[in-house]
Scaffold this motif. Structure first.
Motif, PDB file in Angstrom:
ATOM      1  N   PHE A  42      44.547  44.900  43.614  1.00  0.00           N
ATOM      2  CA  PHE A  42      43.625  45.279  44.670  1.00  0.00           C
ATOM      3  C   PHE A  42      42.681  44.095  44.850  1.00  0.00           C
ATOM      4  CE2 PHE A  42      45.382  49.186  43.197  1.00  0.00           C
ATOM      5  CZ  PHE A  42      45.433  50.017  44.305  1.00  0.00           C
ATOM      6  N   VAL A  43      42.883  43.368  45.935  1.00  0.00           N
ATOM      7  CA  VAL A  43      42.220  42.076  46.140  1.00  0.00           C
ATOM      8  C   VAL A  43      41.038  42.252  47.089  1.00  0.00           C
ATOM      9  CG1 VAL A  43      42.528  39.662  46.800  1.00  0.00           C
ATOM     10  CG2 VAL A  43      44.458  40.953  45.826  1.00  0.00           C
ATOM     11  N   GLY A  44      39.846  42.057  46.563  1.00  0.00           N
ATOM     12  CA  GLY A  44      38.643  42.155  47.379  1.00  0.00           C
ATOM     13  C   GLY A  44      38.330  40.824  48.032  1.00  0.00           C
ATOM     14  N   VAL A  45      38.168  40.822  49.356  1.00  0.00           N
ATOM     15  CA  VAL A  45      37.883  39.592  50.099  1.00  0.00           C
ATOM     16  C   VAL A  45      36.655  39.793  50.980  1.00  0.00           C
ATOM     17  CG1 VAL A  45      40.290  38.822  50.088  1.00  0.00           C
ATOM     18  CG2 VAL A  45      39.465  40.252  51.971  1.00  0.00           C
ATOM     19  N   ASP A  46      36.063  38.687  51.406  1.00  0.00           N
ATOM     20  CA  ASP A  46      34.874  38.734  52.250  1.00  0.00           C
ATOM     21  C   ASP A  46      35.210  39.319  53.629  1.00  0.00           C
ATOM     22  OD1 ASP A  46      33.193  37.621  50.348  1.00  0.00           O
ATOM     23  OD2 ASP A  46      33.557  35.561  51.017  1.00  0.00           O
ATOM     24  N   PRO A  47      34.205  39.869  54.308  1.00  0.00           N
ATOM     25  CA  PRO A  47      34.450  40.401  55.651  1.00  0.00           C
ATOM     26  C   PRO A  47      34.967  39.316  56.586  1.00  0.00           C
ATOM     27  CG  PRO A  47      32.097  40.260  55.187  1.00  0.00           C
ATOM     28  CD  PRO A  47      32.804  40.020  53.893  1.00  0.00           C
ATOM     29  N   GLY A  48      35.939  39.676  57.417  1.00  0.00           N
ATOM     30  CA  GLY A  48      36.482  38.731  58.389  1.00  0.00           C
ATOM     31  C   GLY A  48      37.526  37.782  57.845  1.00  0.00           C
ATOM     32  N   THR A  49      37.827  37.859  56.541  1.00  0.00           N
ATOM     33  CA  THR A  49      38.824  36.964  55.963  1.00  0.00           C
ATOM     34  C   THR A  49      40.203  37.263  56.539  1.00  0.00           C
ATOM     35  OG1 THR A  49      37.608  36.777  53.881  1.00  0.00           O
ATOM     36  CG2 THR A  49      39.948  36.212  53.825  1.00  0.00           C
ATOM     37  N   GLU A  50      40.878  36.208  57.020  1.00  0.00           N
ATOM     38  CA  GLU A  50      42.231  36.362  57.552  1.00  0.00           C
ATOM     39  C   GLU A  50      43.221  36.250  56.400  1.00  0.00           C
ATOM     40  OE1 GLU A  50      45.251  34.297  60.829  1.00  0.00           O
ATOM     41  OE2 GLU A  50      43.114  33.788  60.780  1.00  0.00           O
ATOM     42  N   ILE A  51      44.092  37.230  56.256  1.00  0.00           N
ATOM     43  CA  ILE A  51      45.058  37.245  55.160  1.00  0.00           C
ATOM     44  C   ILE A  51      46.318  36.483  55.592  1.00  0.00           C
ATOM     45  CG2 ILE A  51      46.311  38.674  53.528  1.00  0.00           C
ATOM     46  CD1 ILE A  51      43.223  38.999  53.512  1.00  0.00           C
ATOM     47  N   PRO A  52      46.705  35.430  54.876  1.00  0.00           N
ATOM     48  CA  PRO A  52      47.920  34.688  55.225  1.00  0.00           C
ATOM     49  C   PRO A  52      49.137  35.603  55.219  1.00  0.00           C
ATOM     50  CG  PRO A  52      46.620  33.500  53.595  1.00  0.00           C
ATOM     51  CD  PRO A  52      46.014  34.855  53.713  1.00  0.00           C
ATOM     52  N   ALA A  53      50.052  35.357  56.127  1.00  0.00           N
ATOM     53  CA  ALA A  53      51.203  36.246  56.304  1.00  0.00           C
ATOM     54  C   ALA A  53      52.018  36.389  55.031  1.00  0.00           C
ATOM     55  CB  ALA A  53      52.080  35.728  57.450  1.00  0.00           C
ATOM     56  N   ARG A  54      52.191  35.300  54.300  1.00  0.00           N
ATOM     57  CA  ARG A  54      53.046  35.397  53.116  1.00  0.00           C
ATOM     58  C   ARG A  54      52.406  36.220  52.003  1.00  0.00           C
ATOM     59  NH1 ARG A  54      52.328  29.459  51.316  1.00  0.00           N
ATOM     60  NH2 ARG A  54      51.261  29.584  49.306  1.00  0.00           N
ATOM     61  N   LEU A  55      51.074  36.346  52.028  1.00  0.00           N
ATOM     62  CA  LEU A  55      50.395  37.211  51.063  1.00  0.00           C
ATOM     63  C   LEU A  55      50.331  38.643  51.570  1.00  0.00           C
ATOM     64  CD1 LEU A  55      47.386  34.950  49.976  1.00  0.00           C
ATOM     65  CD2 LEU A  55      49.576  35.251  48.805  1.00  0.00           C
ATOM     66  N   ALA A  56      50.074  38.810  52.856  1.00  0.00           N
ATOM     67  CA  ALA A  56      49.956  40.150  53.433  1.00  0.00           C
ATOM     68  C   ALA A  56      51.244  40.941  53.292  1.00  0.00           C
ATOM     69  CB  ALA A  56      49.569  40.044  54.905  1.00  0.00           C
ATOM     70  N   GLY A  57      52.357  40.251  53.234  1.00  0.00           N
ATOM     71  CA  GLY A  57      53.643  40.938  53.154  1.00  0.00           C
ATOM     72  C   GLY A  57      54.095  41.300  51.763  1.00  0.00           C
ATOM     73  N   GLN A  58      53.319  40.946  50.741  1.00  0.00           N
ATOM     74  CA  GLN A  58      53.739  41.230  49.370  1.00  0.00           C
ATOM     75  C   GLN A  58      53.396  42.678  49.020  1.00  0.00           C
ATOM     76  OE1 GLN A  58      52.782  38.365  46.344  1.00  0.00           O
ATOM     77  NE2 GLN A  58      52.956  36.628  47.745  1.00  0.00           N
ATOM     78  N   PRO A  59      54.381  43.473  48.579  1.00  0.00           N
ATOM     79  CA  PRO A  59      54.165  44.913  48.374  1.00  0.00           C
ATOM     80  C   PRO A  59      53.236  45.260  47.218  1.00  0.00           C
ATOM     81  CG  PRO A  59      56.340  44.266  47.597  1.00  0.00           C
ATOM     82  CD  PRO A  59      55.772  43.076  48.321  1.00  0.00           C
ATOM     83  N   ASN A  60      53.028  44.320  46.293  1.00  0.00           N
ATOM     84  CA  ASN A  60      52.179  44.620  45.142  1.00  0.00           C
ATOM     85  C   ASN A  60      50.737  44.159  45.348  1.00  0.00           C
ATOM     86  OD1 ASN A  60      52.964  41.916  45.083  1.00  0.00           O
ATOM     87  ND2 ASN A  60      52.768  41.785  42.857  1.00  0.00           N
ATOM     88  N   LEU A  61      50.388  43.768  46.583  1.00  0.00           N
ATOM     89  CA  LEU A  61      49.030  43.336  46.891  1.00  0.00           C
ATOM     90  C   LEU A  61      48.415  44.259  47.938  1.00  0.00           C
ATOM     91  CD1 LEU A  61      49.412  39.443  47.229  1.00  0.00           C
ATOM     92  CD2 LEU A  61      48.729  40.747  45.221  1.00  0.00           C
ATOM     93  N   THR A  62      47.226  44.748  47.632  1.00  0.00           N
ATOM     94  CA  THR A  62      46.449  45.514  48.605  1.00  0.00           C
ATOM     95  C   THR A  62      45.152  44.758  48.849  1.00  0.00           C
ATOM     96  OG1 THR A  62      47.364  47.649  47.926  1.00  0.00           O
ATOM     97  CG2 THR A  62      45.237  47.680  49.061  1.00  0.00           C
TER      98      THR A  62
END
Length: 267
Positions: free
Chosen positions: A48-68
């Protein structure tokens, strides 16, 4: 068994020697270190990855099933941590923490999970390395990258305090100690195992026992090295406190607040 791993991240590229040219995110290496755990039981791991508001998630990370990925409502590490924690529902058995520029060695979970049969919370000593991959020192302070706990432990202690910018880990450990829950701190096979021996040769281990609360214990494992690897680099919070006048003043003020609150700086 289901383990939710809490990771604050600014999605920076790795600065380790040999990794900068390959365009690998720190986060990817942290995840790979968790996936490489050598276990004798089936475990479901999700970051469960906490990121700052407005952070754009790179496509190769956004598509990984074990990352929220979870966006916080303000720009701060503590806010990112709490946003990620709020996304963890009651179905998860254990909660762990791993900062994105740190890594678990392959046997970390195989030691930490069984320890939770006797204890409610596990922390760990770390091996610090520099950006060249060279060992710097063993660090006995219980940084969050070595934390693993029962879900009930987290529920009892509560979320990370927004009061602290630099020493939220000390503050949370202080509240953990107040619960009376049992805590194990993992140390390598040759480390001191008692307060008497630690005082003589590893004073920071003595701090874990003396300042960590009455139910803190050292637990040796079979490895000659710590089971958590921590990267020391110019972008880290520790380096900012050591190098900046404002950050240092803020840190010292927080230490005073911790002493007022707990009567000590919790470890």
């Amino acid at each position: 068994m289901k383990i939710a791993v809490i990771t604050p991240s600014r999605l920076k590229m790795s600065t380790l020697a040999g990794e900068t040219e390959s365009g690998i995110y720190f986060l990817e290496h942290a995840v790979r270190s968790a996936q490489a755990q050598q276990l004798d039981r089936p475990v479901e791991l999700r970051f469960f990855v906490g990121v700052d508001p407005g952070t754009e998630i790179p496509a190769r990370l956004a598509g990984q099933p074990n990352l929220t990925f979870v966006h916080s409502d303000r720009k701060s590490q503590v806010a990112a941590l709490n946003a990620a924690l709020l996304a963890v529902d009651e179905s998860w058995d254990l909660v762990g923490f791993l900062e994105d520029d740190d890594r678990w060695l392959p046997h970390y979970l195989s030691v930490a999970i069984p320890a939770l049969e006797q204890f409610d919370f596990v922390s760990s000593t770390q091996l610090e390395v520099d950006e060249a991959g060279e060992a710097v020192r063993i660090n006995d302070f219980p940084t969050p990258s070595g934390w693993l706990m029962r879900r009930s432990t987290f529920d009892q202690v509560g979320e990370i305090s927004m009061w602290s910018k630099w020493h939220y880990d000390n503050e949370w450990l202080g509240r953990l100690a107040e619960t009376g829950l049992r805590r194990a701190h993992l140390v390598e096979a040759t480390a001191p195992a008692t307060l008497q021996d630690a005082v003589q040769v590893r004073p920071w281990l003595a701090n874990v026992l003396h300042l960590g609360g009455p139910n803190s214990h050292l637990l040796r494992h079979g490895s000659a090295l710590p089971l958590v690897r921590r990267l020391v680099h110019p972008g880290s919070g520790t380096s900012q406190v050591g190098g900046g006048a404002v950050a240092k003043q803020e840190s010292e003020a927080e230490y005073r607040g911790l002493t007022d609150r707990f009567g000590r700086i919790p470890w």
